[in-house]
Design an enzyme around this catalytic site. Structure first.
Site, PDB file in Angstrom:
ATOM      1  N   GLY B  93       0.869  -1.178   0.000  1.00  0.00           N
ATOM      2  CA  GLY B  93       0.000   0.000   0.000  1.00  0.00           C
ATOM      3  C   GLY B  93       0.897   1.216   0.000  1.00  0.00           C
ATOM      4  O   GLY B  93       1.807   1.311  -0.817  1.00  0.00           O
ATOM      5  N   SER B 125       6.021  -5.248  -1.127  1.00  0.00           N
ATOM      6  CA  SER B 125       5.954  -3.830  -1.505  1.00  0.00           C
ATOM      7  C   SER B 125       6.234  -2.956  -0.273  1.00  0.00           C
ATOM      8  O   SER B 125       7.339  -3.020   0.260  1.00  0.00           O
ATOM      9  CB  SER B 125       4.599  -3.555  -2.158  1.00  0.00           C
ATOM     10  OG  SER B 125       4.582  -2.296  -2.789  1.00  0.00           O
ATOM     11  N   ALA B 126       5.292  -2.171   0.209  1.00  0.00           N
ATOM     12  CA  ALA B 126       5.540  -1.363   1.409  1.00  0.00           C
ATOM     13  C   ALA B 126       6.002  -2.237   2.574  1.00  0.00           C
ATOM     14  O   ALA B 126       6.821  -1.814   3.400  1.00  0.00           O
ATOM     15  CB  ALA B 126       4.283  -0.590   1.798  1.00  0.00           C
ATOM     16  N   HIS B 162       9.103  -3.072  -6.708  1.00  0.00           N
ATOM     17  CA  HIS B 162       8.528  -2.690  -8.024  1.00  0.00           C
ATOM     18  C   HIS B 162       9.594  -2.074  -8.921  1.00  0.00           C
ATOM     19  O   HIS B 162       9.293  -1.158  -9.699  1.00  0.00           O
ATOM     20  CB  HIS B 162       7.398  -1.657  -7.859  1.00  0.00           C
ATOM     21  CG  HIS B 162       6.218  -2.095  -7.048  1.00  0.00           C
ATOM     22  ND1 HIS B 162       5.192  -2.840  -7.568  1.00  0.00           N
ATOM     23  CD2 HIS B 162       5.884  -1.862  -5.753  1.00  0.00           C
ATOM     24  CE1 HIS B 162       4.275  -3.047  -6.627  1.00  0.00           C
ATOM     25  NE2 HIS B 162       4.678  -2.465  -5.517  1.00  0.00           N
ATOM     26  N   GLU B 197       9.395  -6.632 -10.053  1.00  0.00           N
ATOM     27  CA  GLU B 197       8.190  -7.395  -9.706  1.00  0.00           C
ATOM     28  C   GLU B 197       8.414  -8.867 -10.038  1.00  0.00           C
ATOM     29  O   GLU B 197       9.000  -9.204 -11.066  1.00  0.00           O
ATOM     30  CB  GLU B 197       6.992  -6.828 -10.455  1.00  0.00           C
ATOM     31  CG  GLU B 197       6.703  -5.396 -10.021  1.00  0.00           C
ATOM     32  CD  GLU B 197       5.447  -4.806 -10.647  1.00  0.00           C
ATOM     33  OE1 GLU B 197       4.903  -5.413 -11.588  1.00  0.00           O
ATOM     34  OE2 GLU B 197       5.011  -3.745 -10.179  1.00  0.00           O
TER      35      GLU B 197
END
Lengths: 244, 244
Positions: B93, B125-126, B162, B197
Site C-alpha cells: 500500500g 511492496s511497502a 517494483h 516485480e
C-alpha cells in the site's frame, strides 16, 4: 501581496531546457512594480549535479538579459541574501533535498515572510511544490528526511507538478491518479492542483491564472474539476480548507 | 535469528492478486521450526480500501490452508497481538501510511525485537520497504508525515520494490534509476537492492537468497551489480555500512 509563478516542469514536450518557461518568466519579472536588476536562484533541490553547474545551466537557459542571476549557494549569509533579493527563482530537483536544506539553513520563515510582502517568487517542479502548504504531493523519492513536511504555503492548495496519466501496462505500482486519490483519502479537506508539464499558475495577489496550452486539474476528495487552459481560477485562493 | 520473506510486489506480470507469492509464502511458513497455526496480517499500508476489505482479499488470495489469518486491526491490544503472533504478514500500500500508523501504535520496537528473536516476517511492496533501515527508497507518495523515516532494519540494506527501468518518452520526471542514484549521492555509504516485480529475498539467519525468475540489482554509489535469479547473496548481510 503575493506574486508567484509556479511552473510544472523545466521541460515540456521535446523543447530544450527551460525553453517553454522563458517567455513566462521574462514577462512575470518585467511586470513587477519596480524594475528588477538581480534575481536570486535557489539551486538546493539539485542532487545529481553540483550547484555551480546547476547555476550555469539555468543562467544559459533563461537568458534574462539585463537581470543578473545570483545564486543562494554563493552567499556567505543566505538569510541576508533572501532579505536583499529582488526576485526568487527556485529550481527543480528533489523536493526532500530542497526542503531539508532550506530548513537546515533556517530560511523557510524568511522566504515565506518576504514573498508575503511582495517579493516575486518563481519555482518549477520541486520549486512549485515548495509553494504549497506541504510536500505531501511531490513525486520525488524521500532520499533525505526533512525536519518537517510543512512548506511555504504561498497558496492554500497542494501542487502536483509533472502531472500525467501514467498507468503503464504490465507494471503494478500505483498510477499518479491513484497516489493523489490516496493523499485525498487521508487529507479529505485538502485540494490538489495537478499541473501537466507545460502548464503554470501565476498569482497576482487575489488573482490566479492557469498559463500554458493544456488544461490542468483540481483534485478533491469529492471529485475532480477541469481547470481550462489560459483561464482565471481565482476561486482557488479564496478558502483555506487544508488541515495539517 | 531472522526469518524473512521480502517480496517486491503483490502482482507480477498478468497473474492475479498474490498468485505468484502463494507458493513462496506457503513454503516459507511450512519450513518453520515449529508448526504455524495462525499468522497475523498487518493491513496498515492500505489506504484506498478499508482494512476489513483488505483482509478479505488477502485471505481469499493466499489460501493458507490450516493456517488461520488474523489481522492486527481486529485486535484490541495490538502490542499483545504482535507478542503472541506466530508469523507476520505485512501487506503493501503506502509506505508512509504504514510507517506512520505503526509509530502511532508504538509497535516498531516490538516488531523489530520479535522478528530478531525468530518470528517469521513476510512483507510485500511497502511491507518489504518496512524491513529496510529507512523508508528512503520507497516509490510511494509522502501522503502523511511519519514521526521518523527509520524503519525496522531487519536487513542492513535498503530495498526498492517494483523496480523498473521506466523512463517514458515525452515526460520529464526522473526515472527510477535516477531517483535511486540521487539517493546514493546523498547516502553514499548505503546500498539498495532493487527488486523487479516477481522477485523476492528470503533470509534464513545468515543466509540470503534471491527468489523468482528475474535478476535483481545491487545499487551502490560506486556502481551497480547484478544479483542473479535463484542465487544466494549472503554477502549482503555481512557488513552494515548504512549511516543514518
Amino acid at each position: 501581496m503575493s506574486r508567484l509563478l509556479l511552473l510544472s516542469s523545466a521541460m515540456a514536450g521535446d523543447t530544450g531546457y527551460l525553453v517553454w518557461t522563458r517567455p513566462l518568466i521574462k514577462e512575470f519579472l518585467s511586470a513587477h512594480s519596480t524594475p528588477i536588476t538581480r534575481a536570486l536562484f535557489i539551486p538546493h533541490a539539485g542532487v545529481s549535479k553540483g550547484f555551480d553547474t546547476y547555476l550555469d545551466h539555468v543562467r544559459a537557459a533563461l537568458d534574462l538579459g539585463d537581470i543578473t542571476l545570483d545564486s543562494l549557494h554563493d552567499s556567505d549569509d543566505p538569510e541576508s541574501a533572501i532579505r536583499r533579493a529582488e526576485a526568487l527563482i527556485v529550481g527543480g530537483g528533489n523536493t526532500f533535498a530542497l526542503v531539508s536544506r532550506l530548513y537546515d539553513l533556517n530560511l523557510m520563515d524568511v522566504i515565506r515572510k518576504r514573498v508575503g510582502e511582495g517579493l516575486p517568487y518563481i519555482g518549477w517542479s520541486a520549486g512549485a511544490n515548495l509553494a504549497g502548504p506541504t510536500l505531501c504531493t511531490t513525486n520525488d523519492m524521500p532520499i533525505v528526511e526533512p525536519p518537517s513536511f510543512r512548506t511555504l504555503e504561498l497558496v492554500p492548495f497542494q501542487i502536483n507538478p509533472h502531472f500525467i496519466v501514467d498507468k503503464s501496462a504490465g507494471h503494478h505500482g500505483e498510477s499518479r491518479e491513484e497516489r493523489l486519490a490516496e493523499y485525498l483519502t487521508l487529507n479529505p479537506n485538502s485540494r490538489v492542483v495537478a499541473l501537466p508539464e507545460g502548464t503554470a499558475l501565476r498569482r497576482e495577489d487575489d488573482r490566479l491564472e492557469l498559463l500554458g496550452e493544456r488544461d490542468a486539474w483540481l483534485l478533491m476528495h469529492q471529485g475532480t474539476q477541469r481547470l481550462p487552459a489560459g483561464q482565471p481560477c481565482d476561486g482557488l485562493l479564496m478558502s483555506k480548507v487544508i488541515e495539517y
